[in-house]
Design a protein around this motif. Structure first.
Motif, mmCIF file in Angstrom:
data_model
loop_
_atom_site.group_PDB
_atom_site.id
_atom_site.type_symbol
_atom_site.label_atom_id
_atom_site.label_comp_id
_atom_site.label_asym_id
_atom_site.label_seq_id
_atom_site.Cartn_x
_atom_site.Cartn_y
_atom_site.Cartn_z
ATOM 1 N N GLN A 1 0.807 -1.224 0.000
ATOM 2 C CA GLN A 1 0.000 0.000 0.000
ATOM 3 C C GLN A 1 0.834 1.265 0.000
ATOM 4 O OE1 GLN A 1 -3.643 0.402 2.181
ATOM 5 N NE2 GLN A 1 -3.596 -1.720 2.847
ATOM 6 N N GLY A 2 2.150 1.115 0.057
ATOM 7 C CA GLY A 2 3.024 2.270 -0.061
ATOM 8 C C GLY A 2 3.255 3.052 1.211
ATOM 9 N N VAL A 3 3.215 2.377 2.367
ATOM 10 C CA VAL A 3 3.504 3.091 3.606
ATOM 11 C C VAL A 3 4.963 3.514 3.646
ATOM 12 C CG1 VAL A 3 1.700 1.881 4.894
ATOM 13 C CG2 VAL A 3 4.038 0.977 4.895
ATOM 14 N N LYS A 4 5.214 4.634 4.307
ATOM 15 C CA LYS A 4 6.590 5.093 4.496
ATOM 16 C C LYS A 4 7.243 4.430 5.705
ATOM 17 C CE LYS A 4 6.905 8.047 1.113
ATOM 18 N NZ LYS A 4 7.890 7.847 0.004
ATOM 19 N N GLY A 5 6.406 4.025 6.652
ATOM 20 C CA GLY A 5 6.931 3.385 7.850
ATOM 21 C C GLY A 5 5.886 2.488 8.471
ATOM 22 N N ILE A 6 6.349 1.503 9.221
ATOM 23 C CA ILE A 6 5.473 0.579 9.925
ATOM 24 C C ILE A 6 5.829 0.599 11.399
ATOM 25 C CG2 ILE A 6 4.834 -1.849 10.264
ATOM 26 C CD1 ILE A 6 5.343 -2.272 7.275
ATOM 27 N N LEU A 7 4.819 0.812 12.250
ATOM 28 C CA LEU A 7 4.961 0.703 13.693
ATOM 29 C C LEU A 7 4.355 -0.637 14.091
ATOM 30 C CD1 LEU A 7 3.567 4.250 14.601
ATOM 31 C CD2 LEU A 7 5.913 3.646 13.966
ATOM 32 N N ILE A 8 5.116 -1.460 14.817
ATOM 33 C CA ILE A 8 4.636 -2.802 15.127
ATOM 34 C C ILE A 8 4.964 -3.198 16.553
ATOM 35 C CG2 ILE A 8 6.750 -3.784 14.117
ATOM 36 C CD1 ILE A 8 5.064 -6.301 13.407
ATOM 37 N N THR A 9 4.000 -3.806 17.224
ATOM 38 C CA THR A 9 4.259 -4.474 18.496
ATOM 39 C C THR A 9 4.323 -5.968 18.177
ATOM 40 O OG1 THR A 9 1.885 -4.545 18.977
ATOM 41 C CG2 THR A 9 3.124 -2.713 19.886
ATOM 42 N N PRO A 10 5.502 -6.503 17.939
ATOM 43 C CA PRO A 10 5.625 -7.863 17.408
ATOM 44 C C PRO A 10 5.112 -8.936 18.355
ATOM 45 C CG PRO A 10 7.788 -6.995 17.991
ATOM 46 C CD PRO A 10 6.815 -5.860 18.118
#
Length: 335
Positions: free
Chosen positions: A95-104
């Protein structure tokens, strides 16, 4: 049950893990406007029901709106769906996000997907829960969970006074860095080692209130003399208290916890929980969104572990341990 690190390596790996992320079986949902700058920020949290993750999502959305970015948020229904997180990362890259924030959900299970995202030019930031190794992501914004566990352990031990400890432990999910750090930190603060005879019962709860209530009911049957309780988070503490209340043992078991939600602070104020260690999930989310927007605008990447802080909240302070009362907690819960 939990990985064990030596003191030196534990310090080097003290990357502030926290509440595990879980199933991501729901579809991607845009939570913001299109964004004046066309910046898309991805957020992958555990569930829509856990108040901690709700707060992260709300704070991330507010910050994205403020920064003129679009938040694409994903949440699932249960703890443990590593495949769902992998699929979510891949979808967000598409989807073309610039960044991903994740709680793995798994500190190691999403590493390949994260590596592919970073290779595609996406900045990846762990919120709340660290990856293993920690440099698998660009940066981590999280609580120092080892220190939080130490604070909980010190308070529970001191609150017991001279009474010999009979400790129960309601853990989260085996293998998560948050679980490991909080568990080991508590034992360090309490002044005992894994396998010590003072530990009279342990159960995993996945941080879920219902599971914790059932686990506590079972533990009380096996260890009727228990007088101290470690809980992985406040939902687990709430479930445990319900079991304790049903057993007619209110006031007989010293309960410590970690989270710092407004509901958790209220439970401390009401005497259901003796103390909790407050985290600041809104700060994690805000800093994460800001970092992605900055990267999108000028290419600056965040780096390293960034401790978002913690505070022990109790109305029963003990000598030698810094704490805030519930009045302060009510003003600052989950900021």
């Amino acid at each position: 049950m939990f990985g064990t690190f030596g003191h030196g390596s534990r310090i080097s790996r003290m990357v502030g893990a926290t509440v595990m992320a879980g199933s991501l079986v729901l579809g991607l949902t845009a939570c913001g406007g299109s964004g004046s700058d066309g910046i898309k920020v991805g957020l992958i949290t555990k569930t829509d029901s856990n108040p901690f993750f709700v707060k992260i999502r709300e704070a991330a959305k507010a910050q994205a709106d403020k920064d003129g970015a679009e938040l694409i948020a994903v949440a699932g229904a249960f703890d443990g769906d590593n495949e769902g997180q992998v699929a979510a990362i891949e979808n967000m890259v598409g989807q073309g996000v610039k960044g991903i924030l994740i709680t793995p959900n798994s500190s190691t299970g999403v590493l390949d997907a994260i590596a592919k995202a970073r290779d595609a030019g996406v900045v990846v930031i762990a919120l709340d829960t660290a990856t293993d190794p920690e440099d698998a992501v660009d940066a981590t914004f999280a609580t120092d969970n080892l220190a939080a566990g130490v604070s909980q352990g010190k308070w529970v031990r001191a609150a017991l006074g001279a009474a010999p400890a009979q400790l129960l432990m309601l853990d989260g999910t085996p293998g998560g860095t948050v679980d490991t750090f909080r568990h080991e930190g508590f034992l360090e603060g309490f002044g005992i080692a894994e396998g010590s005879p003072e530990i009279v019962g342990q159960e995993n709860t996945n941080g879920d209130q219902t599971k914790a209530q059932t686990a506590m009911e079972n533990l009380l049957q096996r260890a009727p003399g228990a007088n101290a309780l470690y809980t992985i988070n406040e939902p687990a503490a709430a479930g445990a208290y319900q079991a304790i209340q049903s057993a007619g043992r209110e006031g007989q078991i010293v309960i410590g916890s970690i989270d710092g939600s407004c509901t958790g602070v209220a439970d401390v104020k009401d005497g259901k929980v003796g103390a909790t260690v407050m985290q600041f999930p809104a700060k994690m989310a805000e800093l994460g969104v800001q970092a992605v927007v900055k990267f999108a605008k000028d290419g600056t990447k965040p780096s390293g572990f960034n401790d978002t802080g913690s505070e022990l909240i109790t109305d029963k302070p003990v000598p030698g341990l810094d704490s805030k009362d519930t009045a302060w907690g009510e003003q600052n819960c989950w900021g």
